[in-house]
Scaffold this active site. Structure first.
Site, PDB file in Angstrom:
ATOM      1  N   LYS A   1      60.912  43.605 -41.732  1.00 59.67           N
ATOM      2  CA  LYS A   1      61.020  43.976 -43.300  1.00 59.67           C
ATOM      3  C   LYS A   1      59.702  44.785 -43.694  1.00 59.67           C
ATOM      4  O   LYS A   1      59.790  45.784 -44.332  1.00 59.67           O
ATOM      5  CB  LYS A   1      61.044  42.781 -44.338  1.00 59.67           C
ATOM      6  CG  LYS A   1      60.779  43.268 -45.646  1.00 59.67           C
ATOM      7  CD  LYS A   1      61.044  41.920 -46.552  1.00 59.67           C
ATOM      8  CE  LYS A   1      60.930  42.364 -48.027  1.00 59.67           C
ATOM      9  NZ  LYS A   1      59.616  43.120 -48.333  1.00 59.67           N
ATOM     10  N   ARG A   2      58.572  44.477 -42.904  1.00 59.29           N
ATOM     11  CA  ARG A   2      57.200  45.068 -43.176  1.00 59.29           C
ATOM     12  C   ARG A   2      57.541  46.768 -42.892  1.00 59.29           C
ATOM     13  O   ARG A   2      57.222  47.588 -43.646  1.00 59.29           O
ATOM     14  CB  ARG A   2      56.154  44.545 -42.563  1.00 59.29           C
ATOM     15  CG  ARG A   2      54.686  45.313 -42.585  1.00 59.29           C
ATOM     16  CD  ARG A   2      53.710  44.589 -41.921  1.00 59.29           C
ATOM     17  NE  ARG A   2      53.905  44.730 -40.559  1.00 59.29           N
ATOM     18  CZ  ARG A   2      53.489  45.555 -39.852  1.00 59.29           C
ATOM     19  NH1 ARG A   2      53.103  46.730 -40.168  1.00 59.29           N
ATOM     20  NH2 ARG A   2      53.760  45.502 -38.596  1.00 59.29           N
TER      21      ARG A   2
END
Length: 510
Positions: free
Chosen positions: A264-265
């Site tokens: 996600k990052r």
């Protein structure tokens, strides 16, 4: 035996598209073999359980059309399909392992486990695990007498039940994608099978469920490969070798830069989500998933199958039926694949353009901005004109804005080049001819303009490009003849006059 595959996510957060890719592969394989696809919810990790995560999983599969034959939310004859509802089944099987000497009770406290690892670390041991080498120094039923074990159990001392792996044995895993892979038990943990709360760990529950649900093929991500030798060992401990499923471990979906598993990052840095549906972000605000961005489910599935698989041909566009007929595990790659968001958008645009115009029009109308005044009956024609440049249905309203409103700005470079003293008289003369047309349709407009260009020995660039800019403000788009017809004679006159005035001001300001 009927082919049965399963997708077994944990409801510990929003459904990652890496998991969705696994579900798609399992679904396609089962359907090609006329088999069943099962949804099982593995919720043994109660500490990380997230409210709503299970429904998010089901909603994601429904959106994509990856519909289980059985499972949580779908019924079936092999339930319960939620692991928290299967405690008695696991307790019976773990007791079988205890009775047959394949597991043992371990009473070690967290402090004792930490001290063990610290000792091994200080000794610079290459193996810092609870296994055949270290278990002899710990507080478990292998180092304690039966009386001591009974006393601890009677007084309620916390314990776990661990698998008793043989020392220095080779376990061979036959994988449908990676081939034969070997593991030595000295490099493996005596994993916990049953936790102190009476719930099984993933490893025990996974194997018991796959066996009792008659799963024939376990298709999952590469990150589970290291767990598979333990699962193979458990099948042998239970005497289930003859019904052991085929294992197939899928390559990782990597970040766009190829460095590490898609996260996600990293996705946030590249500007795309890793979740199929809308989700709460780190700021507790709703963020769009792929559905809300405008992705078509069939296009998203089509894109995801190419994340680790190829058909062996040049074909890229597949319908669901074609994917089912074409998919095979022997075309799955071993190496990880970089996630390419632009390629995902390409797939969506291609599927969008391949849609029936009426169906696409419905999607376009559903996302119409409230402030746009548009005749719904005319929309199919407009969508047909604009779809070649669309990636998402919502793009229509941005790209076709000039069909409903005066241009907000004009391509300045083209204005400077084409709006000059030599060209302006020609454009004015052409305007007079166009407005004199009795039948103001695309065919008559095209004939008039081409005849005008030829008779005045002009180039198409001298006339069509500035005319397009005057009507739309932009250099590209559908046929300028079609645009003029849609706008109508009165609006064309208004726009040509407005643009002429603005162009004079633009050039005067240079």
């Amino acid at each position: 035996m009927k082919v049965r595959t399963r997708y077994a996510p944990s409801p510990t957060g929003y459904q990652h598209i890496g998991g969705i890719r696994t579900a798609i592969f399992a679904y396609l394989f089962a359907k090609k073999q006329n088999g069943d696809f099962i949804l099982r919810i593995e919720d043994t990790d109660q500490k990380r359980y997230q409210e709503g995560a299970e429904q998010y999983i089901i909603d994601s599969l429904n959106w994509l059309g990856i519909l289980p034959n059985e499972g949580v939310g779908f019924g079936g004859d092999f339930g319960p399909y939620r692991q928290s509802d299967r405690k008695e089944i696991y307790q019976k099987h773990v007791q079988q392992l205890v009775d047959n000497g394949h597991t043992y009770y371990a009473f070690d406290t967290p402090e004792e486990l930490t001290a063990m690892r610290d000792r091994l670390s200080a000794a610079k041991s290459s193996i810092q695990q609870y296994n055949a080498v270290t278990r002899g120094d710990m507080r478990n039923s292998l180092t304690m007498s039966e009386e001591e074990v009974k006393a601890e159990l009677d007084k309620g001392t916390p314990y776990v039940i661990r698998i008793k792996l043989p020392e220095n044995k080779t376990i061979v895993v036959q994988d449908a994608i990676h081939g034969e892979v070997s593991f030595n038990t000295n490099q493996m943990d005596d994993k916990v099978m049953m936790k102190g709360d009476g719930l099984p760990t993933y490893h025990l529950a996974n194997v018991v469920d796959d066996h009792t649900m008659e799963i024939t093929h376990v298709i999952r991500g590469d990150e589970w490969m290291s767990s598979t030798p333990l699962h193979v060992h458990l099948y042998r401990c239970f005497g289930w070798e003859d019904t052991m499923p085929v294992f197939a471990h899928l390559p990782l979906m990597l970040n766009p830069d190829g460095k590490g598993k898609l996260s996600k990052r990293k996705a946030d840095q590249y500007g795309f989500p890793v979740f199929p549906l809308q989700y709460l972000n780190d700021e507790e605000k709703l963020s769009d998933g792929f559905k809300e961005l405008g992705f078509l489910p069939e296009a998203f599935v089509n894109f995801l199958i190419f994340q680790g698989w190829n058909p062996g041909t040049e074909q890229e566009m597949f319908s669901m039926d074609e994917m089912i007929q074409t998919f095979s595990l022997d075309r799955v790659t071993k190496a990880g694949t970089k996630f390419d968001f632009k390629k995902a958008q390409w797939f969506n645009g291609e599927h969008l353009r391949a849609m029936d115009t009426d169906k696409l029009t419905e999607l376009v109308w559903a996302c119409k901005p409230d402030d746009v005044n548009c005749d719904e009956k005319q929309l199919p024609q407009l969508v047909g004109m604009m779809k070649e440049r669309m990636i998402f249905a919502k793009d229509f309203w941005l790209q076709a804005d000039y069909l409903f409103n005066l241009p907000k700005e004009y391509d300045a470079k083209t204005v400077r080049k084409k709006w000059n003293d030599d060209n302006k008289p020609h454009l004015k003369s052409l305007q007079d001819q166009l407005l004199a047309l009795e039948n103001f349709n695309a065919e008559q407009i095209e004939t008039t303009i081409k005849s005008f260009i030829e008779s005045n020995e002009l180039s198409f660039g001298d006339i069509l490009l500035p005319l397009r800019i005057m009507l739309t403000g932009v250099k590209g788009g559908p046929s300028v003849f079609d645009i003029a017809e849609i706008l109508g004679k009165e609006e064309v006159e208004n726009r040509l006059n407005t643009a002429a005035s603005i162009f004079d001001e633009m050039n005067a300001a240079v």
